[in-house]
Design a protein around this motif. Structure first.
Motif, PDB file in Angstrom:
ATOM      1  N   ASN A 282      41.850  -5.878 -17.164  1.00  0.00           N
ATOM      2  CA  ASN A 282      42.462  -4.554 -17.171  1.00  0.00           C
ATOM      3  C   ASN A 282      42.941  -4.238 -18.588  1.00  0.00           C
ATOM      4  N   PRO A 283      42.308  -3.294 -19.275  1.00  0.00           N
ATOM      5  CA  PRO A 283      42.685  -3.034 -20.667  1.00  0.00           C
ATOM      6  C   PRO A 283      44.105  -2.514 -20.827  1.00  0.00           C
ATOM      7  N   TYR A 284      44.683  -1.963 -19.758  1.00  0.00           N
ATOM      8  CA  TYR A 284      46.042  -1.429 -19.856  1.00  0.00           C
ATOM      9  C   TYR A 284      47.118  -2.508 -19.779  1.00  0.00           C
TER      10      TYR A 284
ATOM     11  N   LEU B  70      39.377   4.692 -17.785  1.00  0.00           N
ATOM     12  CA  LEU B  70      39.625   3.650 -18.773  1.00  0.00           C
ATOM     13  C   LEU B  70      39.718   4.267 -20.161  1.00  0.00           C
ATOM     14  N   PRO B  71      40.322   3.547 -21.107  1.00  0.00           N
ATOM     15  CA  PRO B  71      40.410   4.093 -22.466  1.00  0.00           C
ATOM     16  C   PRO B  71      39.036   4.493 -22.991  1.00  0.00           C
ATOM     17  N   GLY B  72      38.941   5.697 -23.511  1.00  0.00           N
ATOM     18  CA  GLY B  72      37.694   6.171 -24.080  1.00  0.00           C
ATOM     19  C   GLY B  72      36.748   6.820 -23.095  1.00  0.00           C
TER      20      GLY B  72
ATOM     21  N   ARG C 155      44.307  11.619 -33.822  1.00  0.00           N
ATOM     22  CA  ARG C 155      42.871  11.439 -33.637  1.00  0.00           C
ATOM     23  C   ARG C 155      42.638  10.142 -32.881  1.00  0.00           C
ATOM     24  N   GLU C 156      41.873  10.228 -31.805  1.00  0.00           N
ATOM     25  CA  GLU C 156      41.640   9.061 -30.963  1.00  0.00           C
ATOM     26  C   GLU C 156      40.764   8.024 -31.660  1.00  0.00           C
TER      27      GLU C 156
END
Length: 450
Positions: free
Chosen positions: A11-13, A300-302, A351-352
């Motif tokens: 889990n990236p979080y 998810l991120p991105g 900026r992401e």
């Protein structure tokens, strides 16, 4: 704190720069590289998810973590202290083995607000959407308890209220997916709600934020709605592609029946930058726009990236014209708080991170169509940038932009201070923090009382 390293990998979080910190820290007389402006006298506070405990690491999403406030106190060119504190809902206090707080809850909802922190009418408030109340904090970030605007708040509250800089009143659009409603709420400078409007809206849309002009409240009724998930019985947001996308125009002093709904192309908006009336009666809105969101249960991120757009709203013709302004993926748009609800020239975004590039802060000159970037070192990161005027009568971009960043060389956080008029030159000061500040959401500069 029951951390599971394998779950963090899955889990990236729960890993990397998202990983929750496990301790509350207080540090004094922080080291500074560069020179802090003497005019910065107050506290920079930022909220974000930091779960005390995760029952289901595989199913955890960032949006659901317990709120933690990170704060730095600046005065007379010094960084006097850093503190991080969990917001004490009953669940958080219980996990920490502390006495539970007392106070009103809206329909029994007890959640440690994790999205924003603002000051209003002498109260420092941790904020979240979805029906929970704000929680009040003392000057050292200890939780006082739920705050219901002295018994006058009709329901829950919003993560993104707007303080009108011209009269000091606080405006919010609140919604609750468990007992569906949408309410426009106005609190006077005495801290009490003086007006609220029930707005009939079909279904249970996610209205994370709204926009405010001198005449109108702008309501974003877009194709993300809450629905019950039979797997856990909870209400979760989901993308509904065939739901019409609408922008509502509610007169600030009008009733719900006076709302005009204007159709636009399907999209989703978490964060507008600002909105204002033009001399020709039309409305200009700058905002970060996603093509879609929540087309999977736990993004998810991105997965989704927003881009800056300018919307031109014509109340007479009943049209919304969208104009993309930048191809760079951005979020967390902010302006000089003195320009909220009126014409602004400058805006600030994060900026992401994308493949091959770390995050950055961008300053836009929206009149000239130009921009400047402050890019973090390789492996670093930076969060939302908050503009602080140099003085009450200073020019619109005469001041400082504050943000938490991650310094990969130290493996710790820092508060960066950029001069808005020399943005690309990089920070005039870096306050070195004793530990890492996890990626989070929104913050505010709370100046000392004059």
């Amino acid at each position: 704190m029951n951390r599971n390293p394998d779950a963090e990998v899955r889990n990236p979080y729960l890993g990397g720069l998202y990983a929750p910190v496990t301790d509350e820290t207080t540090a004094y007389d922080l080291p500074v590289t560069g020179r802090l402006p003497e005019s910065l006298r107050g506290r920079y506070l930022r909220n974000g998810p930091n779960p005390v405990h995760v029952d289901d690491p595989a199913g955890y999403h960032w949006f659901g973590g317990d709120g933690m406030i990170h704060g730095v106190r600046l005065r007379d060119g010094r960084a006097e202290w850093y503190r991080n504190r969990w917001v004490r809902s009953d669940a958080v206090a219980g996990r920490l083995g502390e006495k539970l707080l007392h106070g009103r809850r809206h329909r029994g909802l007890d959640f440690a607000p994790n999205t924003h922190v603002q000051s209003f009418a002498g109260h420092c408030l941790a904020l979240v959407e979805g029906g929970a109340l704000p929680y009040e904090l003392d000057p050292e970030l200890h939780t006082i308890g739920p705050f219901d605007f002295h018994g006058t708040l009709p329901g829950g509250f919003s993560a993104h209220p707007v303080t009108d800089p011209h009269d000091g009143e606080l405006h919010a659009v609140a919604y609750c997916p468990a007992w569906p409603y949408v309410q426009y709420v106005v609190a006077g400078r005495n801290g009490c709600v003086r007006r609220h409007v029930e707005i009939p809206v079909a279904g249970s849309p996610m209205m994370h934020a709204f926009s405010l002009t001198e005449r109108y409240v702008l309501l974003y009724d877009l194709p993300v709605v809450f629905g019950r998930d039979p797997r856990d019985g909870g209400a979760h947001p989901r993308w509904v592609p065939d739901r019409p996308a609408r922008l509502g125009l509610l007169p600030r002093d009008g009733g719900a029946a006076e709302t005009r709904w204007l159709e636009t192309e399907p999209c989703f908006v978490f964060h507008p930058m600002n909105a204002y009336q033009r001399d020709d009666g039309r409305i200009t809105v700058h905002l970060a726009v996603y093509d879609r969101y929540f087309d999977r249960r736990r993004p998810l991120p991105g997965d989704h990236l927003a881009r800056l757009e300018r919307w031109t709203v014509d109340p007479v013709a009943g049209t919304v014209r969208r104009l993309p302004l930048d191809d760079r993926p951005v979020e967390y748009p902010r302006v000089d708080p003195r320009r909220l609800t009126v014409r602004h020239r400058f805006g600030y975004v994060m900026r992401e991170r994308v493949a091959g590039r770390d995050t950055a802060l961008i300053k836009y000159d929206l009149e000239r169509g130009t921009s400047e970037e402050f890019e973090v070192p390789a492996g670093g990161d930076v969060g939302e940038g908050v503009f602080v005027p140099a003085a009450p009568g200073a020019a619109e971009d005469e001041g400082w932009v504050l943000a938490y960043a991650y310094d990969p060389a130290r493996g710790a956080g820092e508060l960066v201070v950029l001069a808005a008029q020399d943005f690309a030159a990089g920070p005039v000061a870096r306050v070195h923090l004793p530990g890492r500040v996890p990626l989070g959401f929104h913050g505010s500069w709370i100046p000392d009382c004059p």
